[in-house]
Design a protein around this motif. Sequence first.
Motif, PDB file in Angstrom:
ATOM      1  N   ALA A  49       0.857  -1.183   0.000  1.00 43.50           N
ATOM      2  CA  ALA A  49       0.000   0.000   0.000  1.00 43.50           C
ATOM      3  C   ALA A  49       0.893   1.232   0.000  1.00 43.50           C
ATOM      4  N   VAL A  50       0.589   2.178  -0.886  1.00 40.00           N
ATOM      5  CA  VAL A  50       1.381   3.401  -1.002  1.00 40.00           C
ATOM      6  C   VAL A  50       0.455   4.596  -0.844  1.00 40.00           C
ATOM      7  N   LYS A  51       0.792   5.489   0.079  1.00 31.33           N
ATOM      8  CA  LYS A  51      -0.004   6.707   0.271  1.00 31.33           C
ATOM      9  C   LYS A  51       0.416   7.739  -0.765  1.00 31.33           C
ATOM     10  N   ILE A  52      -0.550   8.214  -1.543  1.00 25.71           N
ATOM     11  CA  ILE A  52      -0.253   9.038  -2.715  1.00 25.71           C
ATOM     12  C   ILE A  52      -0.952  10.394  -2.621  1.00 25.71           C
ATOM     13  N   ARG A  59      -0.133  15.935  -9.822  1.00 29.01           N
ATOM     14  CA  ARG A  59      -0.605  15.202 -10.993  1.00 29.01           C
ATOM     15  C   ARG A  59       0.201  15.580 -12.229  1.00 29.01           C
ATOM     16  N   PRO A  60       0.307  14.653 -13.195  1.00 28.79           N
ATOM     17  CA  PRO A  60      -0.267  13.310 -13.210  1.00 28.79           C
ATOM     18  C   PRO A  60       0.475  12.367 -12.273  1.00 28.79           C
ATOM     19  N   HIS A  61      -0.244  11.347 -11.804  1.00 28.38           N
ATOM     20  CA  HIS A  61       0.352  10.354 -10.924  1.00 28.38           C
ATOM     21  C   HIS A  61       1.214   9.372 -11.724  1.00 28.38           C
ATOM     22  N   THR A  62       2.139   8.759 -11.017  1.00 32.70           N
ATOM     23  CA  THR A  62       2.990   7.739 -11.614  1.00 32.70           C
ATOM     24  C   THR A  62       2.709   6.392 -10.951  1.00 32.70           C
ATOM     25  N   GLY A  63       2.433   5.375 -11.764  1.00 35.21           N
ATOM     26  CA  GLY A  63       2.224   4.026 -11.255  1.00 35.21           C
ATOM     27  C   GLY A  63       0.854   3.752 -10.694  1.00 35.21           C
ATOM     28  N   LEU A  64      -0.022   4.743 -10.641  1.00 35.31           N
ATOM     29  CA  LEU A  64      -1.355   4.531 -10.068  1.00 35.31           C
ATOM     30  C   LEU A  64      -2.187   3.600 -10.946  1.00 35.31           C
ATOM     31  N   GLU A  65      -1.944   3.604 -12.239  1.00 38.70           N
ATOM     32  CA  GLU A  65      -2.709   2.749 -13.153  1.00 38.70           C
ATOM     33  C   GLU A  65      -2.428   1.266 -12.932  1.00 38.70           C
ATOM     34  N   LYS A  66      -1.343   0.942 -12.229  1.00 37.59           N
ATOM     35  CA  LYS A  66      -0.995  -0.455 -11.966  1.00 37.59           C
ATOM     36  C   LYS A  66      -1.632  -0.987 -10.679  1.00 37.59           C
ATOM     37  N   ALA A  67      -2.274  -0.132  -9.904  1.00 35.65           N
ATOM     38  CA  ALA A  67      -2.853  -0.557  -8.634  1.00 35.65           C
ATOM     39  C   ALA A  67      -4.051  -1.473  -8.855  1.00 35.65           C
ATOM     40  N   ASP A  68      -4.178  -2.491  -8.021  1.00 41.61           N
ATOM     41  CA  ASP A  68      -5.362  -3.355  -8.048  1.00 41.61           C
ATOM     42  C   ASP A  68      -6.546  -2.670  -7.382  1.00 41.61           C
ATOM     43  N   ALA A  90       3.973  -4.814  -8.984  1.00 41.96           N
ATOM     44  CA  ALA A  90       4.372  -3.500  -8.483  1.00 41.96           C
ATOM     45  C   ALA A  90       5.060  -2.740  -9.610  1.00 41.96           C
ATOM     46  N   PRO A  91       4.696  -1.482  -9.834  1.00 35.85           N
ATOM     47  CA  PRO A  91       5.336  -0.718 -10.899  1.00 35.85           C
ATOM     48  C   PRO A  91       6.775  -0.358 -10.532  1.00 35.85           C
ATOM     49  N   ALA A  92       7.508   0.115 -11.508  1.00 37.39           N
ATOM     50  CA  ALA A  92       8.897   0.496 -11.259  1.00 37.39           C
ATOM     51  C   ALA A  92       8.981   1.705 -10.344  1.00 37.39           C
ATOM     52  N   VAL A  93       8.044   2.637 -10.509  1.00 35.78           N
ATOM     53  CA  VAL A  93       8.031   3.878  -9.725  1.00 35.78           C
ATOM     54  C   VAL A  93       6.593   4.194  -9.355  1.00 35.78           C
ATOM     55  N   VAL A  94       6.383   4.690  -8.123  1.00 34.66           N
ATOM     56  CA  VAL A  94       5.048   5.090  -7.655  1.00 34.66           C
ATOM     57  C   VAL A  94       5.169   6.460  -7.001  1.00 34.66           C
ATOM     58  N   GLY A  95       4.159   7.300  -7.242  1.00 38.39           N
ATOM     59  CA  GLY A  95       4.163   8.563  -6.523  1.00 38.39           C
ATOM     60  C   GLY A  95       3.283   9.615  -7.163  1.00 38.39           C
ATOM     61  N   ASN A 157       6.952  15.867  -4.913  1.00 35.73           N
ATOM     62  CA  ASN A 157       7.909  15.284  -5.858  1.00 35.73           C
ATOM     63  C   ASN A 157       8.659  14.087  -5.283  1.00 35.73           C
ATOM     64  N   LEU A 158       8.111  13.440  -4.264  1.00 39.03           N
ATOM     65  CA  LEU A 158       8.768  12.287  -3.660  1.00 39.03           C
ATOM     66  C   LEU A 158       8.211  11.000  -4.266  1.00 39.03           C
ATOM     67  N   TYR A 159       9.104  10.144  -4.770  1.00 39.13           N
ATOM     68  CA  TYR A 159       8.687   8.920  -5.457  1.00 39.13           C
ATOM     69  C   TYR A 159       9.350   7.700  -4.823  1.00 39.13           C
ATOM     70  N   LEU A 160       8.713   6.565  -5.013  1.00 40.23           N
ATOM     71  CA  LEU A 160       9.179   5.295  -4.464  1.00 40.23           C
ATOM     72  C   LEU A 160       9.529   4.328  -5.580  1.00 40.23           C
ATOM     73  N   ARG A 161      10.656   3.630  -5.412  1.00 37.96           N
ATOM     74  CA  ARG A 161      11.000   2.487  -6.258  1.00 37.96           C
ATOM     75  C   ARG A 161      10.718   1.217  -5.447  1.00 37.96           C
ATOM     76  N   PRO A 162       9.562   0.555  -5.665  1.00 35.09           N
ATOM     77  CA  PRO A 162       9.191  -0.603  -4.843  1.00 35.09           C
ATOM     78  C   PRO A 162      10.215  -1.726  -4.835  1.00 35.09           C
ATOM     79  N   GLU A 163      11.000  -1.871  -5.905  1.00 34.32           N
ATOM     80  CA  GLU A 163      11.967  -2.963  -5.944  1.00 34.32           C
ATOM     81  C   GLU A 163      13.065  -2.801  -4.897  1.00 34.32           C
ATOM     82  N   ARG A 164      13.179  -1.610  -4.299  1.00 34.84           N
ATOM     83  CA  ARG A 164      14.238  -1.351  -3.330  1.00 34.84           C
ATOM     84  C   ARG A 164      13.761  -1.423  -1.879  1.00 34.84           C
TER      85      ARG A 164
END
Length: 323
Positions: A49-52, A59-68, A90-95, A157-164
């Motif tokens: 879960a990512v708080k956005i 906007r526009p959001h990044t990675g929100l389209e990949k959310a279930d 999980a997308p490469a980047v979310v935020g 402007n803070l983004y997350l890389r879920p793979e990390r």
Amino acid sequence: MSAAGVKRSGGALFGALLLAVTAGCAGGDGSPQPHDSTSSGGRGGGVLAVKIDNVAPARPHTGLEKADVVYVEQVEAGLSRILAVYGSAAPAVVGPVRSARETDLELLRQFDRPTLAFSGAQSRLLPVIERAPLVAVPPSEAPGAYFRGPGRPAPHNLYLRPERIPFEAPGVDAVEALGLEAGPAPSGGEPEESRTVRYPSASVTFTWSAGRERWLVSLDGSPARTSEGGRLGAGTVVVQDATVRPSDFRDRSGNVSPFTETVGTGRAVVLRDGRAHDVRWSRPSADADTVYTASDGRRVELADGPLWILYAPRGGPGSPAAR
């Protein structure tokens, strides 16, 4: 996993950037806050879960389209914020990533030890997060996973890389973790071309597109787009009546944070396939799933595609009680 309610199975950045990350998160007191707790140890359960952020500069959001699953809730000043849940991938980047609220903790009890990524929290809320049954991953826990993107001012402007972070997507749709399934629409319902849910200082509109078989999303009156320019859409939308009351916490400006009650019963509207269905929602306790039932008592099944759930202030514009 069936709708019968089977439960869910259970580099680093420079120090100056870390201080900026913590100080820039709305809802905090502006000072760096360590988050060394047992809730942060180990891997989370089956969802991330990512708080956005959800104001115009974010906007526009990044990675929100990949959310279930995408939750929309009210925050301070009558604005809205998003909690995006990922399970299938999980997308490469979310935020952009923003701060957590007390509402998130009760809402996430529906999942088995989820991972929560957020930019920080009000200092008095941090101990509550530490005690919650989740894996908390703010920037202080995984500084190498967060970065500031160019072209936007902080804190948008803070983004997350879920793979990390210590999370691995299980490949199972997060909708299933809620005890929900895809299937035929409920009988009846009324034709619906568009539905708007209004918060005191924000709005979300869903417009049915038969060609795309999606409810196209607009935020504050403007089409919601991905960072690549595509339209955000939902397969099913649930507008759930909820009591929104003051919490015991305040943001950094002294505004009282609202708390959205997600345990209880009430009315809801399910939008799918161009029709609106009046249903009931029930969640008897914080560790129980939310069940949506049609007038015949059967559980409501969903269309394929992302699920958006909006907690509408009870009786407010666009809420089920206002119909």
